[in-house]
Write a protein that holds these residues in place. Structure first.
Motif, PDB file in Angstrom:
ATOM      1  N   GLN A 171     119.503  49.145  79.521  1.00  0.00           N
ATOM      2  CA  GLN A 171     118.163  49.802  79.851  1.00  0.00           C
ATOM      3  C   GLN A 171     117.145  49.564  77.954  1.00  0.00           C
ATOM      4  O   GLN A 171     115.996  49.369  78.202  1.00  0.00           O
ATOM      5  N   LYS A 172     117.606  50.079  77.095  1.00  0.00           N
ATOM      6  CA  LYS A 172     116.609  50.302  75.474  1.00  0.00           C
ATOM      7  C   LYS A 172     116.742  48.568  75.340  1.00  0.00           C
ATOM      8  O   LYS A 172     116.092  48.142  75.204  1.00  0.00           O
ATOM      9  N   LEU A 173     117.654  47.757  75.914  1.00  0.00           N
ATOM     10  CA  LEU A 173     117.503  46.133  76.064  1.00  0.00           C
ATOM     11  C   LEU A 173     116.470  45.270  76.385  1.00  0.00           C
ATOM     12  O   LEU A 173     115.415  45.147  75.942  1.00  0.00           O
ATOM     13  N   LEU A 174     116.564  46.231  77.520  1.00  0.00           N
ATOM     14  CA  LEU A 174     115.414  46.000  79.181  1.00  0.00           C
ATOM     15  C   LEU A 174     114.007  46.423  77.493  1.00  0.00           C
ATOM     16  O   LEU A 174     112.784  45.833  77.932  1.00  0.00           O
ATOM     17  N   ALA A 175     113.601  47.733  77.924  1.00  0.00           N
ATOM     18  CA  ALA A 175     112.743  47.981  76.848  1.00  0.00           C
ATOM     19  C   ALA A 175     111.886  47.121  75.789  1.00  0.00           C
ATOM     20  O   ALA A 175     110.764  46.984  75.850  1.00  0.00           O
ATOM     21  N   GLU A 176     112.720  47.187  75.220  1.00  0.00           N
ATOM     22  CA  GLU A 176     112.866  45.964  73.868  1.00  0.00           C
ATOM     23  C   GLU A 176     112.235  44.924  74.300  1.00  0.00           C
ATOM     24  O   GLU A 176     110.848  44.582  73.858  1.00  0.00           O
ATOM     25  N   ALA A 177     113.062  43.880  75.801  1.00  0.00           N
ATOM     26  CA  ALA A 177     112.610  42.891  75.705  1.00  0.00           C
ATOM     27  C   ALA A 177     111.088  42.895  75.977  1.00  0.00           C
ATOM     28  O   ALA A 177     110.233  41.799  76.152  1.00  0.00           O
ATOM     29  N   VAL A 178     111.420  44.049  77.255  1.00  0.00           N
ATOM     30  CA  VAL A 178     109.471  44.045  77.725  1.00  0.00           C
ATOM     31  C   VAL A 178     108.483  44.091  76.212  1.00  0.00           C
ATOM     32  O   VAL A 178     107.271  43.637  76.262  1.00  0.00           O
ATOM     33  N   THR A 179     108.633  45.319  75.399  1.00  0.00           N
ATOM     34  CA  THR A 179     107.673  45.438  73.959  1.00  0.00           C
ATOM     35  C   THR A 179     107.313  43.992  73.508  1.00  0.00           C
ATOM     36  O   THR A 179     106.302  44.003  72.837  1.00  0.00           O
ATOM     37  N   ASN A 180     108.784  42.884  73.398  1.00  0.00           N
ATOM     38  CA  ASN A 180     108.514  41.608  72.716  1.00  0.00           C
ATOM     39  C   ASN A 180     108.248  40.847  73.865  1.00  0.00           C
ATOM     40  O   ASN A 180     107.183  40.124  72.909  1.00  0.00           O
ATOM     41  N   THR A 181     107.620  40.714  75.160  1.00  0.00           N
ATOM     42  CA  THR A 181     107.211  40.167  75.632  1.00  0.00           C
ATOM     43  C   THR A 181     105.768  40.240  75.344  1.00  0.00           C
ATOM     44  O   THR A 181     104.465  39.642  75.860  1.00  0.00           O
ATOM     45  N   LYS A 182     105.814  41.880  76.085  1.00  0.00           N
ATOM     46  CA  LYS A 182     104.203  41.825  75.620  1.00  0.00           C
ATOM     47  C   LYS A 182     103.292  41.329  74.314  1.00  0.00           C
ATOM     48  O   LYS A 182     102.175  40.786  74.043  1.00  0.00           O
ATOM     49  N   SER A 183     104.138  41.787  73.782  1.00  0.00           N
ATOM     50  CA  SER A 183     103.562  41.333  72.356  1.00  0.00           C
ATOM     51  C   SER A 183     103.140  40.037  71.932  1.00  0.00           C
ATOM     52  O   SER A 183     102.686  39.326  71.625  1.00  0.00           O
ATOM     53  N   LYS A 184     104.409  38.689  73.017  1.00  0.00           N
ATOM     54  CA  LYS A 184     104.264  37.381  72.754  1.00  0.00           C
ATOM     55  C   LYS A 184     103.196  37.094  73.169  1.00  0.00           C
ATOM     56  O   LYS A 184     102.162  36.266  73.566  1.00  0.00           O
ATOM     57  N   LEU A 185     102.207  37.591  74.646  1.00  0.00           N
ATOM     58  CA  LEU A 185     101.283  37.412  75.497  1.00  0.00           C
ATOM     59  C   LEU A 185     100.600  37.927  74.779  1.00  0.00           C
ATOM     60  O   LEU A 185      99.198  37.452  75.392  1.00  0.00           O
ATOM     61  N   VAL A 213     108.739  36.312  67.023  1.00  0.00           N
ATOM     62  CA  VAL A 213     108.998  36.884  68.745  1.00  0.00           C
ATOM     63  C   VAL A 213     109.984  36.200  69.954  1.00  0.00           C
ATOM     64  O   VAL A 213     110.618  36.692  70.156  1.00  0.00           O
ATOM     65  N   ASN A 214     109.625  34.960  69.951  1.00  0.00           N
ATOM     66  CA  ASN A 214     110.641  33.942  70.470  1.00  0.00           C
ATOM     67  C   ASN A 214     112.137  34.155  69.805  1.00  0.00           C
ATOM     68  O   ASN A 214     113.400  34.112  70.914  1.00  0.00           O
ATOM     69  N   LYS A 215     112.464  34.212  68.516  1.00  0.00           N
ATOM     70  CA  LYS A 215     113.834  34.164  67.915  1.00  0.00           C
ATOM     71  C   LYS A 215     114.392  35.879  68.750  1.00  0.00           C
ATOM     72  O   LYS A 215     115.237  36.156  69.066  1.00  0.00           O
ATOM     73  N   LYS A 216     113.644  36.636  68.487  1.00  0.00           N
ATOM     74  CA  LYS A 216     113.951  38.294  68.568  1.00  0.00           C
ATOM     75  C   LYS A 216     113.967  37.967  70.989  1.00  0.00           C
ATOM     76  O   LYS A 216     115.004  38.448  71.175  1.00  0.00           O
ATOM     77  N   SER A 217     113.292  37.393  71.577  1.00  0.00           N
ATOM     78  CA  SER A 217     113.387  37.264  72.452  1.00  0.00           C
ATOM     79  C   SER A 217     114.242  36.581  73.045  1.00  0.00           C
ATOM     80  O   SER A 217     115.493  37.075  74.142  1.00  0.00           O
ATOM     81  N   ARG A 218     115.295  35.894  72.063  1.00  0.00           N
ATOM     82  CA  ARG A 218     115.913  35.143  72.609  1.00  0.00           C
ATOM     83  C   ARG A 218     117.479  35.736  71.989  1.00  0.00           C
ATOM     84  O   ARG A 218     118.281  35.737  73.139  1.00  0.00           O
ATOM     85  N   ASP A 219     117.209  36.859  71.586  1.00  0.00           N
ATOM     86  CA  ASP A 219     118.723  37.446  70.916  1.00  0.00           C
ATOM     87  C   ASP A 219     118.638  38.231  71.978  1.00  0.00           C
ATOM     88  O   ASP A 219     119.828  38.604  72.675  1.00  0.00           O
ATOM     89  N   LEU A 220     117.244  38.994  72.273  1.00  0.00           N
ATOM     90  CA  LEU A 220     117.636  40.201  73.430  1.00  0.00           C
ATOM     91  C   LEU A 220     118.867  39.406  74.319  1.00  0.00           C
ATOM     92  O   LEU A 220     118.999  40.162  75.218  1.00  0.00           O
ATOM     93  N   GLN A 221     117.996  38.826  75.156  1.00  0.00           N
ATOM     94  CA  GLN A 221     118.061  37.748  76.506  1.00  0.00           C
ATOM     95  C   GLN A 221     119.914  37.556  75.937  1.00  0.00           C
ATOM     96  O   GLN A 221     120.222  37.656  77.149  1.00  0.00           O
ATOM     97  N   SER A 222     120.461  37.214  74.790  1.00  0.00           N
ATOM     98  CA  SER A 222     121.548  37.153  75.090  1.00  0.00           C
ATOM     99  C   SER A 222     122.418  37.471  74.795  1.00  0.00           C
ATOM    100  O   SER A 222     123.642  38.071  75.546  1.00  0.00           O
ATOM    101  N   GLU A 223     121.950  39.002  74.553  1.00  0.00           N
ATOM    102  CA  GLU A 223     122.751  40.043  74.822  1.00  0.00           C
ATOM    103  C   GLU A 223     122.549  41.113  75.937  1.00  0.00           C
ATOM    104  O   GLU A 223     123.617  41.248  76.095  1.00  0.00           O
ATOM    105  N   LEU A 224     121.046  41.131  76.646  1.00  0.00           N
ATOM    106  CA  LEU A 224     121.218  41.198  77.341  1.00  0.00           C
ATOM    107  C   LEU A 224     122.239  40.841  78.823  1.00  0.00           C
ATOM    108  O   LEU A 224     122.777  41.167  79.979  1.00  0.00           O
ATOM    109  N   ARG A 225     122.444  39.877  78.599  1.00  0.00           N
ATOM    110  CA  ARG A 225     123.768  38.511  79.376  1.00  0.00           C
ATOM    111  C   ARG A 225     124.987  39.336  79.210  1.00  0.00           C
ATOM    112  O   ARG A 225     125.250  39.639  80.606  1.00  0.00           O
ATOM    113  N   GLN A 226     124.890  39.267  78.546  1.00  0.00           N
ATOM    114  CA  GLN A 226     126.408  40.503  77.284  1.00  0.00           C
ATOM    115  C   GLN A 226     127.001  41.218  78.052  1.00  0.00           C
ATOM    116  O   GLN A 226     127.971  41.906  78.852  1.00  0.00           O
ATOM    117  N   VAL A 227     125.724  41.773  78.338  1.00  0.00           N
ATOM    118  CA  VAL A 227     126.042  43.604  79.056  1.00  0.00           C
ATOM    119  C   VAL A 227     125.641  43.521  80.448  1.00  0.00           C
ATOM    120  O   VAL A 227     126.985  44.320  81.070  1.00  0.00           O
TER     121      VAL A 227
END
Length: 171
Positions: free
Chosen positions: A66-80, A34-48
């Motif tokens: 919008q799609k990346l943020l939705a994935e990041a929210v879902t991923n972060t909920k899972s982590k939480l 979940v942390n790896k996916k979170s880092r990948d999503l954050q990196s992609e969000l910074r690029q966008v």
């Protein structure tokens, strides 16, 4: 920018074993994916975001954000969810004297940081959704204006043509 994780710089302090989904393993191992996916999503969000600064009305980039943020929210909920379960287990272990107070505080800080991160991501997602809504409303207004102009133009153009046609018919 979302808060940084506090748990993983201190993984040597956290040796407690927890059970997640029937697997008994250290917390850092349970959260590795979940942390790896979170880092990948954050990196992609910074690029966008970087590209959106250059072209803020680019609909493709807005859709990606919008799609990346939705994935990041879902991923972060899972982590939480995982962290809250771990916190519950660590609290029980702390009461039995199996983990140090420092480890218990550490997991509490990680839960708080993840909650803050989730709130930040949800706020960004709402703002992005609002931008989409505003863009759609503006497009709809433009469409109505173009239609109205088209109707008025056709009336102004067709009446004189019809009049000229009638006059030429008389001749």
């Amino acid at each position: 920018r979302p808060p940084r994780s506090t748990l993983f710089p201190y993984t040597t302090l956290f040796r407690s074993t927890i059970e997640i989904g029937g697997n008994t393993q250290p917390l850092n191992k349970a959260l590795e994916d979940v942390n790896k996916k979170s880092r990948d999503l954050q990196s992609e969000l910074r690029q966008v975001d970087r590209l959106l600064k250059l072209d803020p009305k680019n609909t493709e980039l807005m859709a990606q954000k919008q799609k990346l943020l939705a994935e990041a929210v879902t991923n972060t909920k899972s982590k939480l969810d995982t962290l809250k379960e771990a916190e519950r287990q660590v609290q029980e272990q702390f009461k039995r004297g199996e983990v140090a107070e420092e480890q218990y505080r550490l997991i509490q800080r990680e839960v708080i940081a993840t909650e803050q991160n989730l709130k930040s991501l949800e706020k960004q997602l709402r703002e992005t959704n609002n931008r989409w809504k505003d863009a759609a409303e503006n497009l709809e207004k433009f469409g109505k204006k173009a239609t109205d102009i088209g109707k008025s133009m056709s009336t102004k153009v067709t009446l004189p043509i019809a009049g000229a046609g009638a006059a030429s018919f008389k001749m």
